[in-house]
Scaffold this motif. Structure first.
Motif, PDB file in Angstrom:
ATOM      1  N   THR A 217      34.195  24.203  35.209  1.00  0.00           N
ATOM      2  CA  THR A 217      33.016  24.796  35.095  1.00  0.00           C
ATOM      3  C   THR A 217      34.461  25.411  34.351  1.00  0.00           C
ATOM      4  O   THR A 217      35.192  26.504  34.962  1.00  0.00           O
ATOM      5  CB  THR A 217      32.063  25.879  35.704  1.00  0.00           C
ATOM      6  OG1 THR A 217      32.271  26.033  36.771  1.00  0.00           O
ATOM      7  CG2 THR A 217      31.033  24.658  36.069  1.00  0.00           C
ATOM      8  N   VAL A 218      33.766  26.693  32.776  1.00  0.00           N
ATOM      9  CA  VAL A 218      35.404  27.024  32.602  1.00  0.00           C
ATOM     10  C   VAL A 218      34.188  27.806  31.695  1.00  0.00           C
ATOM     11  O   VAL A 218      33.332  27.926  30.966  1.00  0.00           O
ATOM     12  CB  VAL A 218      35.892  26.723  31.663  1.00  0.00           C
ATOM     13  CG1 VAL A 218      37.238  27.595  30.713  1.00  0.00           C
ATOM     14  CG2 VAL A 218      36.856  25.313  31.916  1.00  0.00           C
ATOM     15  N   SER A 219      34.214  29.470  31.695  1.00  0.00           N
ATOM     16  CA  SER A 219      33.831  30.706  31.128  1.00  0.00           C
ATOM     17  C   SER A 219      34.453  31.735  30.269  1.00  0.00           C
ATOM     18  O   SER A 219      35.747  32.046  30.747  1.00  0.00           O
ATOM     19  CB  SER A 219      33.190  31.898  32.904  1.00  0.00           C
ATOM     20  OG  SER A 219      32.675  33.207  31.891  1.00  0.00           O
ATOM     21  N   CYS A 220      34.778  31.299  29.062  1.00  0.00           N
ATOM     22  CA  CYS A 220      35.702  31.952  27.326  1.00  0.00           C
ATOM     23  C   CYS A 220      34.879  32.885  27.041  1.00  0.00           C
ATOM     24  O   CYS A 220      33.552  32.694  26.962  1.00  0.00           O
ATOM     25  CB  CYS A 220      36.232  30.961  26.780  1.00  0.00           C
ATOM     26  SG  CYS A 220      36.453  29.296  28.148  1.00  0.00           S
ATOM     27  N   GLN A 221      35.313  34.165  26.912  1.00  0.00           N
ATOM     28  CA  GLN A 221      34.852  34.821  25.702  1.00  0.00           C
ATOM     29  C   GLN A 221      35.524  34.059  23.854  1.00  0.00           C
ATOM     30  O   GLN A 221      35.571  32.588  24.137  1.00  0.00           O
ATOM     31  CB  GLN A 221      36.838  36.046  25.391  1.00  0.00           C
ATOM     32  CG  GLN A 221      36.631  36.496  24.229  1.00  0.00           C
ATOM     33  CD  GLN A 221      35.506  37.918  24.644  1.00  0.00           C
ATOM     34  OE1 GLN A 221      34.756  38.160  25.525  1.00  0.00           O
ATOM     35  NE2 GLN A 221      35.734  39.000  23.787  1.00  0.00           N
ATOM     36  N   ALA A 222      33.880  33.965  23.687  1.00  0.00           N
ATOM     37  CA  ALA A 222      33.693  33.895  22.135  1.00  0.00           C
ATOM     38  C   ALA A 222      35.214  32.945  22.105  1.00  0.00           C
ATOM     39  O   ALA A 222      35.298  34.496  21.249  1.00  0.00           O
ATOM     40  CB  ALA A 222      32.403  34.217  21.646  1.00  0.00           C
TER      41      ALA A 222
ATOM     42  N   ALA B 238      43.724  35.187  24.424  1.00  0.00           N
ATOM     43  CA  ALA B 238      43.951  36.233  24.978  1.00  0.00           C
ATOM     44  C   ALA B 238      43.608  37.158  25.704  1.00  0.00           C
ATOM     45  O   ALA B 238      43.313  38.082  26.183  1.00  0.00           O
ATOM     46  CB  ALA B 238      43.970  37.078  23.899  1.00  0.00           C
ATOM     47  N   THR B 239      42.065  36.173  26.105  1.00  0.00           N
ATOM     48  CA  THR B 239      40.875  37.254  27.027  1.00  0.00           C
ATOM     49  C   THR B 239      40.671  36.428  28.419  1.00  0.00           C
ATOM     50  O   THR B 239      40.759  35.199  28.796  1.00  0.00           O
ATOM     51  CB  THR B 239      39.900  37.289  25.844  1.00  0.00           C
ATOM     52  OG1 THR B 239      40.096  37.629  25.434  1.00  0.00           O
ATOM     53  CG2 THR B 239      38.862  38.530  26.989  1.00  0.00           C
ATOM     54  N   ALA B 240      40.615  36.874  29.144  1.00  0.00           N
ATOM     55  CA  ALA B 240      40.485  36.926  30.759  1.00  0.00           C
ATOM     56  C   ALA B 240      39.197  35.934  30.616  1.00  0.00           C
ATOM     57  O   ALA B 240      37.787  36.081  29.759  1.00  0.00           O
ATOM     58  CB  ALA B 240      40.303  38.148  31.618  1.00  0.00           C
ATOM     59  N   GLY B 241      38.580  35.198  32.039  1.00  0.00           N
ATOM     60  CA  GLY B 241      37.733  34.475  31.731  1.00  0.00           C
ATOM     61  C   GLY B 241      38.050  33.537  33.086  1.00  0.00           C
ATOM     62  O   GLY B 241      39.302  34.412  33.832  1.00  0.00           O
ATOM     63  N   SER B 242      36.780  32.538  33.396  1.00  0.00           N
ATOM     64  CA  SER B 242      37.005  32.328  34.845  1.00  0.00           C
ATOM     65  C   SER B 242      36.898  31.261  34.780  1.00  0.00           C
ATOM     66  O   SER B 242      36.065  29.694  34.230  1.00  0.00           O
ATOM     67  CB  SER B 242      35.931  33.055  35.973  1.00  0.00           C
ATOM     68  OG  SER B 242      36.275  34.268  36.169  1.00  0.00           O
ATOM     69  N   VAL B 243      37.315  29.870  35.853  1.00  0.00           N
ATOM     70  CA  VAL B 243      37.617  28.401  35.847  1.00  0.00           C
ATOM     71  C   VAL B 243      36.784  28.418  37.575  1.00  0.00           C
ATOM     72  O   VAL B 243      36.817  29.070  38.404  1.00  0.00           O
ATOM     73  CB  VAL B 243      38.869  27.982  36.423  1.00  0.00           C
ATOM     74  CG1 VAL B 243      38.762  26.439  36.415  1.00  0.00           C
ATOM     75  CG2 VAL B 243      39.774  27.932  34.719  1.00  0.00           C
ATOM     76  N   ASN B 244      35.462  28.258  37.441  1.00  0.00           N
ATOM     77  CA  ASN B 244      35.809  26.920  38.950  1.00  0.00           C
ATOM     78  C   ASN B 244      34.145  28.423  39.170  1.00  0.00           C
ATOM     79  O   ASN B 244      34.117  28.296  40.022  1.00  0.00           O
ATOM     80  CB  ASN B 244      36.071  26.308  39.518  1.00  0.00           C
ATOM     81  CG  ASN B 244      36.152  25.454  39.812  1.00  0.00           C
ATOM     82  OD1 ASN B 244      35.442  24.535  38.806  1.00  0.00           O
ATOM     83  ND2 ASN B 244      37.687  24.316  39.711  1.00  0.00           N
ATOM     84  N   ILE B 245      33.404  28.687  38.481  1.00  0.00           N
ATOM     85  CA  ILE B 245      32.352  30.022  39.159  1.00  0.00           C
ATOM     86  C   ILE B 245      31.388  29.194  38.279  1.00  0.00           C
ATOM     87  O   ILE B 245      31.290  28.375  37.748  1.00  0.00           O
ATOM     88  CB  ILE B 245      32.621  31.483  38.774  1.00  0.00           C
ATOM     89  CG1 ILE B 245      32.564  31.608  36.854  1.00  0.00           C
ATOM     90  CG2 ILE B 245      33.482  31.798  38.744  1.00  0.00           C
ATOM     91  CD1 ILE B 245      32.109  33.111  36.196  1.00  0.00           C
ATOM     92  N   ASP B 246      29.982  29.773  38.975  1.00  0.00           N
ATOM     93  CA  ASP B 246      28.417  29.222  38.588  1.00  0.00           C
ATOM     94  C   ASP B 246      28.563  29.487  36.969  1.00  0.00           C
ATOM     95  O   ASP B 246      28.821  30.838  36.874  1.00  0.00           O
ATOM     96  CB  ASP B 246      27.422  30.009  39.092  1.00  0.00           C
ATOM     97  CG  ASP B 246      27.242  29.083  40.604  1.00  0.00           C
ATOM     98  OD1 ASP B 246      28.592  28.442  40.684  1.00  0.00           O
ATOM     99  OD2 ASP B 246      26.668  29.900  41.215  1.00  0.00           O
ATOM    100  N   VAL B 247      28.760  28.775  35.856  1.00  0.00           N
ATOM    101  CA  VAL B 247      27.842  29.560  34.674  1.00  0.00           C
ATOM    102  C   VAL B 247      26.227  28.696  34.104  1.00  0.00           C
ATOM    103  O   VAL B 247      26.064  27.656  34.796  1.00  0.00           O
ATOM    104  CB  VAL B 247      28.934  28.148  33.639  1.00  0.00           C
ATOM    105  CG1 VAL B 247      30.646  29.110  34.395  1.00  0.00           C
ATOM    106  CG2 VAL B 247      28.917  26.914  33.988  1.00  0.00           C
TER     107      VAL B 247
END
Lengths: 229, 229, 229, 229, 229, 229
Positions: free
Chosen positions: F57-62, F142-151
């Motif tokens: 899973t990948v959580s990104c800034q739009a 440019a923006t921080a996010g997360s990998v392998n968290i619940d999304v």
């Protein structure tokens, strides 16, 4: 692409802008041959919102309101901020703090083809905003953009200094060069409509007032009695 | 296709229409077996809008309100205009001048599966309108259409003379022939709901009032304590 | 899939919930790093709607509100109902009778990613509801579902007992475990914003207050005079 | 509301249906005066889908395909299923097993104003389907509805036995009584278009072929040279 | 508003247009600083559609394609028609006969921010079209409009003679004056991407190729082992 | 909010994932009680796309795909990337270069609740992608996010390591812990469906196969002859 902040723009005169604002969106749109209307997805955040002013245009990265702050450095009292994003977004580009700043500098209102937040506070301030979304998602301040360049906002082309008129019916753009002429045409239209209104109020039909019975007949529309005739 | 203006239609009696209007959309929709509801994209232009009347149906070319003017020649006090376009459109089919005319002729309200404009003025007149868009884009008066034929409006079939009830919950169509029966069923439902309301207000649960605990059990739903139980 | 009604859930303390509610959606959303916001398609049914409470979650078959009734058996004063459907739907899952029941049991408000009806009556009761549609289409009471399980509502994950804050800007979910910390961060943010507000009101620019002139320059944005400069 | 399954319906003759199918949606829609077109949100599940047949109409609870099964008991070879739901839904009302059953009974295709699933399998079978969504969400078989009553499907009124023509351009309904006349008008139109096609292929302009230069001039459209003229 | 047909426009040179077309929408859009992209609601009618040419712009009344016929009088081989309507509409503005005419006159393709019909026939001709809807609803030929004026199409400003590049990724507008420069920048970008492609194919990570590990660290992103680490 | 890249996740065994992929979305969705389906707005970029794998899973800034690059550092062959943005966006988060990288590292496919570009190239590589938009608009890094968290992706909750199955019918999430059980239930269902298919192919009706005639009767549905009976 070069990003610029254009400090000075030509504006229409205040009397013309005032008259256009009184005429309202529908009348002005008619007066200029049904051009310049933004997409109906833009809606006011409160029903009585109504404003007119000179466009200070802002082109932003989606979700980044850095250039809105930059625009505040070049606005003059009576201006309308016209904010667009470079790709579709509903993020809140504007909130109550920016509304305070707008109020302090005499900004007449905001048009934003994205989201707005703090709408309870902004409505309480009676600061008029038209947006395509209400959304608490905030913006960053990180990416270059431009102020006072030609932009497309909600499907309409806006040059800096064009007159923006906005009310419950939507938002219309009047090119600065033709603002005075459109105001005059609009005022004439308003007076004609006032006379029509009196006749309609008295019960006259549009069919008769506009001479449409012959058109219906020419188009082959038939009048028939119906089941209970 | 022949285009016609049907001059006379059968209508339900005023007492029935009045009762249906008092019952409101949700109750009437239930009373007739959950049929006849228009799509929820139709919204009133102001929150307190509420109306009921006999449908005078209008089938228009998109962006052309010639036939709305024609319909004004056949309306009677208490009628509701039901305006559809032959292809999807958000153009404003109706404005404040037509609202004046409607007022002068006793029209009870307007349902339009397209756009409306001059909504500030129309709201100030307290003339109720339900539309799928608010849009300053005006109409031409050039193309043939029909008045008082069967139309599909926002997904619902409307025969001329059917009863239209509209409020904040949407718009519902009641076939003229069954209007009286539906009004009676609706009134009975309203009274039952009034009794339920008293019991719920007193704290009784819907689960007990409707005997749903056994159903939950039959469906295999389990009650478990939870982390803090 | 097992369907359950979890009777007891852990809740945040009332003072924390109260503070989060006062801070409002935009401030709370910022305070927790811009997470937990529901989709902007959820809108309040009346403009002044504002509420905060502990989530009692409800997972329903589309068009079936049996589990909303079941949820009423486990709510406590101050709870917020969070209702989702297992497939997309605009049917009305909640009406004025359920609102009466909620009032009787002290429920603080309703979030529903579907439709609601009887909005005139519910608004008159001042019972706050956020929904994605207003629709008279009623629900059946026939299919199993669950109460107080993890649900996704309008794009946001909600655990039972999470704090829900909702106002005109939308709806945000605060995980119960971090509610106190977020309330503190939010209060600090509110105070900072209050100081910013004073400076902006006095005419200071955001550009100067946030030190953004250097950023604009670093990004290569050029200030140019313009046609009338 | 009484729920019924009407076992026998009148149908147009096969030759007429066949001709209408060959003419295609756009030509047939023109031939009947631009009426009867369903909303463009209905799309075929594979590009080469093309079908025509007699409408067997099905009115279902959203998310419940019980009545689709009932309809299979009354279909005849060459029929088209026209499935609507009583409130908006994207749930899959039809899958590959029902497609097998349709194939076994000679059904020509499916129109559904909701969702469909198993589209890879159904496409491989070359069974044509038009839907507003592709969605794996399945249906229950629990709620009463009707077969072969008048329905509104994607904005168009369909009587049982009306002819349905569907292709890449969408779906059109031809009232059974006028099917033969429309087929003749459509064939005449097709032949006219064929002659136009030859002239356009040879380079003649529509402006000249349709005599539109005078219209442009009458409308005040001016021909100007332009920058490089 | 004066309606005009501008007969002559300046065009970019064919080699530049050809190169831009080979580069494709995504590369060209990047090369000009991510400007000029039309809204993603415009989609090709068949997957392999791909075209580039000089914009001949057409501004039409919704549902009226008179000006498309007028535009055919001024097109040159290699041009792209860019058709907009003055209010939102999904009506079919273009069909197979106009496609034949386009083919006869060497038109490279069509961009239309409305509907198109006869898509099976047009696809079989391999004539590329990008539209926001496929809809059999036809057009009238009755209302004045303009050819070769500045238009806004699907959110992008288009001047007559601008280069249009369209493929599966969408549609992009390149101002004529900068077309050559953008083609060069695009070609350089393509070559850089080709080298990146080789490295990625060999297993190198974007993180290393773009030096992003330090950025992640600067942003405070933490690498943690996880449950099975 | 802390942003993390979780390097190791638990995965289901390959045989289970393979079996779930063969069963397909509709069957798997049924087998797990109709849970876990993503919203039907996610569509494959080419019709034959079909994939199954373990969710990274990948959580990104739009509009920012930095974290997609980060995710490539932790993927293993057979994984599926599941990319979400923190606010709604259609920007292209993924293009052909990332697809090359995915191919090089054995990634099975991509699910993205935003846009994708270079779809012609990615389709030619036969790399399967499901997205809600096709859009050439590129991303920044440019923006921080997360990998392998619940999304939450397109309305469905995804834990890292959950099994993702995607085909023409959409995308479904199977919790890792129950993957084996669901695969068995799905296989049993498939076999039952195979037997049903044979019976339906032979002409048996669903009404009889499922014993629905009695249900119809119990529900009060009446069989009537009809006009031509």
């Amino acid at each position: 692409m070069r990003n610029v902040i254009v400090k000075n723009i030509a504006r229409a005169d205040a009397a013309t802008i005032g008259l256009l604002g009184q005429l309202g969106v529908a009348t002005v749109h008619e007066a200029q041959g049904r051009t310049g209307l933004m997409h109906p997805s833009l809606r006011p955040i409160y029903p009585s919102a109504r404003a007119a002013g000179s466009a200070v245009t802002v082109s932003c990265q989606a979700g980044d309101n850095l250039m809105v702050h930059a625009a505040m450095d070049v606005v003059q009292p009576g201006d309308m901020l016209v904010v667009t994003t470079r790709s579709p977004s509903t993020d809140g580009m504007f909130g109550d703090l920016l509304a305070e700043s707008c109020r302090a500098h005499g900004v007449a209102g905001l048009i934003v083809d994205a989201g707005v937040r703090d709408v309870a506070e902004i409505s309480a301030m009676n600061f008029p905003v038209w947006s395509k979304a209400i959304c608490a998602q905030g913006s960053v301040k990180a990416t270059a953009g431009s102020v006072n360049i030609d932009v497309v906002c909600a499907g309409a082309l806006v040059h800096p200094g064009d007159v923006i008129v906005a009310d419950q019916d939507g938002v219309v753009v009047i090119p600065r060069e033709s603002a005075q002429e459109i105001a005059q045409l609009g005022e004439a239209r308003r007076q004609r409509e006032e006379r029509s209104r009196e006749r309609l109020r008295a019960g006259e039909l549009g069919l008769d007032m506009h001479g449409l019975r012959k058109l219906l007949s020419d188009l082959g529309v038939e009048w028939i009695e119906g089941p209970s005739g």
